[in-house]
Design a protein around this motif. Structure first.
Motif, PDB file in Angstrom:
ATOM      1  N   GLU A   4      35.312  42.097  51.396  1.00  0.00           N
ATOM      2  CA  GLU A   4      33.986  41.578  51.115  1.00  0.00           C
ATOM      3  C   GLU A   4      33.068  42.745  50.767  1.00  0.00           C
ATOM      4  N   GLY A   5      32.621  42.782  49.502  1.00  0.00           N
ATOM      5  CA  GLY A   5      31.700  43.839  49.114  1.00  0.00           C
ATOM      6  C   GLY A   5      32.332  45.212  49.215  1.00  0.00           C
ATOM      7  N   HIS A   6      33.625  45.305  48.898  1.00  0.00           N
ATOM      8  CA  HIS A   6      34.362  46.564  48.920  1.00  0.00           C
ATOM      9  C   HIS A   6      34.613  47.070  50.332  1.00  0.00           C
ATOM     10  N   ILE A 178      34.383  41.976  39.894  1.00  0.00           N
ATOM     11  CA  ILE A 178      35.603  42.594  40.419  1.00  0.00           C
ATOM     12  C   ILE A 178      35.980  41.888  41.709  1.00  0.00           C
ATOM     13  N   GLY A 179      37.212  41.440  41.807  1.00  0.00           N
ATOM     14  CA  GLY A 179      37.677  40.789  43.024  1.00  0.00           C
ATOM     15  C   GLY A 179      39.183  40.862  43.126  1.00  0.00           C
ATOM     16  N   ASP A 180      39.712  40.495  44.297  1.00  0.00           N
ATOM     17  CA  ASP A 180      41.152  40.635  44.502  1.00  0.00           C
ATOM     18  C   ASP A 180      41.891  39.302  44.575  1.00  0.00           C
ATOM     19  N   LEU A 199      41.443  43.316  41.205  1.00  0.00           N
ATOM     20  CA  LEU A 199      41.854  44.447  42.023  1.00  0.00           C
ATOM     21  C   LEU A 199      43.205  44.127  42.651  1.00  0.00           C
ATOM     22  N   GLN A 200      44.210  44.934  42.335  1.00  0.00           N
ATOM     23  CA  GLN A 200      45.569  44.690  42.815  1.00  0.00           C
ATOM     24  C   GLN A 200      46.147  45.958  43.435  1.00  0.00           C
ATOM     25  N   PRO A 201      45.749  46.295  44.643  1.00  0.00           N
ATOM     26  CA  PRO A 201      46.306  47.484  45.301  1.00  0.00           C
ATOM     27  C   PRO A 201      47.815  47.385  45.438  1.00  0.00           C
ATOM     28  N   LEU A 216      42.919  46.459  38.061  1.00  0.00           N
ATOM     29  CA  LEU A 216      42.513  47.713  38.695  1.00  0.00           C
ATOM     30  C   LEU A 216      43.434  47.977  39.884  1.00  0.00           C
ATOM     31  N   PRO A 217      44.311  48.977  39.793  1.00  0.00           N
ATOM     32  CA  PRO A 217      45.150  49.312  40.959  1.00  0.00           C
ATOM     33  C   PRO A 217      44.314  49.792  42.147  1.00  0.00           C
ATOM     34  N   THR A 218      43.185  50.459  41.859  1.00  0.00           N
ATOM     35  CA  THR A 218      42.237  50.886  42.891  1.00  0.00           C
ATOM     36  C   THR A 218      40.832  50.756  42.309  1.00  0.00           C
TER      37      THR A 218
END
Length: 229
Positions: A4-6, A178-180, A199-201, A216-218
């Motif tokens: 949430e919110g990075h 941006i979200g995961d 976002l896909q770590p 986005l990997p990070t």
């Protein structure tokens, strides 16, 4: 409990719940609590969407009931103890000790601010989020914090994105999200005309049909995209 919110939970949720139980002389396995939480959370969210606002619940009531049910599912049944632990955990998850910034979050947000981007948060979380972000030293990066509780709608409902666009004063074609989560974040933002990044770590969810340039990997990879733009 999600990003949430990075910010993300600092350690597995079951560990926090088990530590609270130990403080009261009760031994419950963290993994069992984690599994129970996931089961109860799904049921609670289906029965009382968006913290039960339409059914007259407060978000605090919603969470306290969820935590109590989680412990019951692992064999803890004493009502007074359940209430005490649930209220303690509700309060504790508003402090920085249960949350941490994602890697690269502070630097990425600072760089975006320096470049003049207007930033806000759209989150399926309750109104504790603003204080959580303050505690994690992230709040100052954002012009607004829009939670599903305050908006009255949860992602992927397009109305929460439209509220955010109104707050920012930016048209959708000039905004990026941006979200995961693929459906609640990536697809939902695209559906209202925003640019969107997933976002896909660790390369999670590679099976999803997302153009490589939108992945986005990070968080730090966002800066490289901005430089290219």
């Amino acid at each position: 409990m999600g990003r949430e919110g990075h910010a993300a939970a600092a350690w597995p949720l079951g560990e926090s719940y088990a530590a609270e139980a130990r403080a009261h002389g009760v031994q419950v396995h963290p993994e069992a609590l984690g599994r129970a939480f996931q089961e109860v959370y799904r049921a609670q969210n289906q029965r009382f969407p968006n913290y039960g606002q339409d059914q007259g619940l407060s978000s605090q009531q919603w969470w306290v009931d969820l935590v109590k049910q989680t412990f019951r599912l692992t064999g803890v049944h004493e009502d007074g103890l359940l209430t005490l632990m649930a209220e303690n955990l509700y309060r504790d998850f508003c402090s920085a000790r249960n949350w941490e910034a994602l890697p690269g979050a502070s630097e990425t947000l600072s760089q975006c601010c320096q470049r003049g981007f207007r930033m806000g948060v759209i989150s399926n979380f309750d109104n504790r989020l603003e204080n959580i972000l303050t505690q994690c030293n992230l709040r100052h990066h954002f012009e607004f914090i829009l939670t599903s509780e305050s908006a009255g709608f949860a992602k992927p409902d397009r109305r929460i994105f439209k509220q955010a666009l109104h707050l920012s004063g930016v048209p959708p074609e000039q905004a990026a999200h941006i979200g995961d989560d693929y459906s609640r974040d990536y697809s939902a933002a695209r559906a209202v005309g925003m640019h969107s990044f997933l976002l896909q770590p660790g390369g999670q969810g590679k099976e999803l049909e997302v153009p490589p340039e939108d992945v986005l990997p990070t968080l730090s990879h966002l800066l490289a995209l901005i430089e290219k733009g």
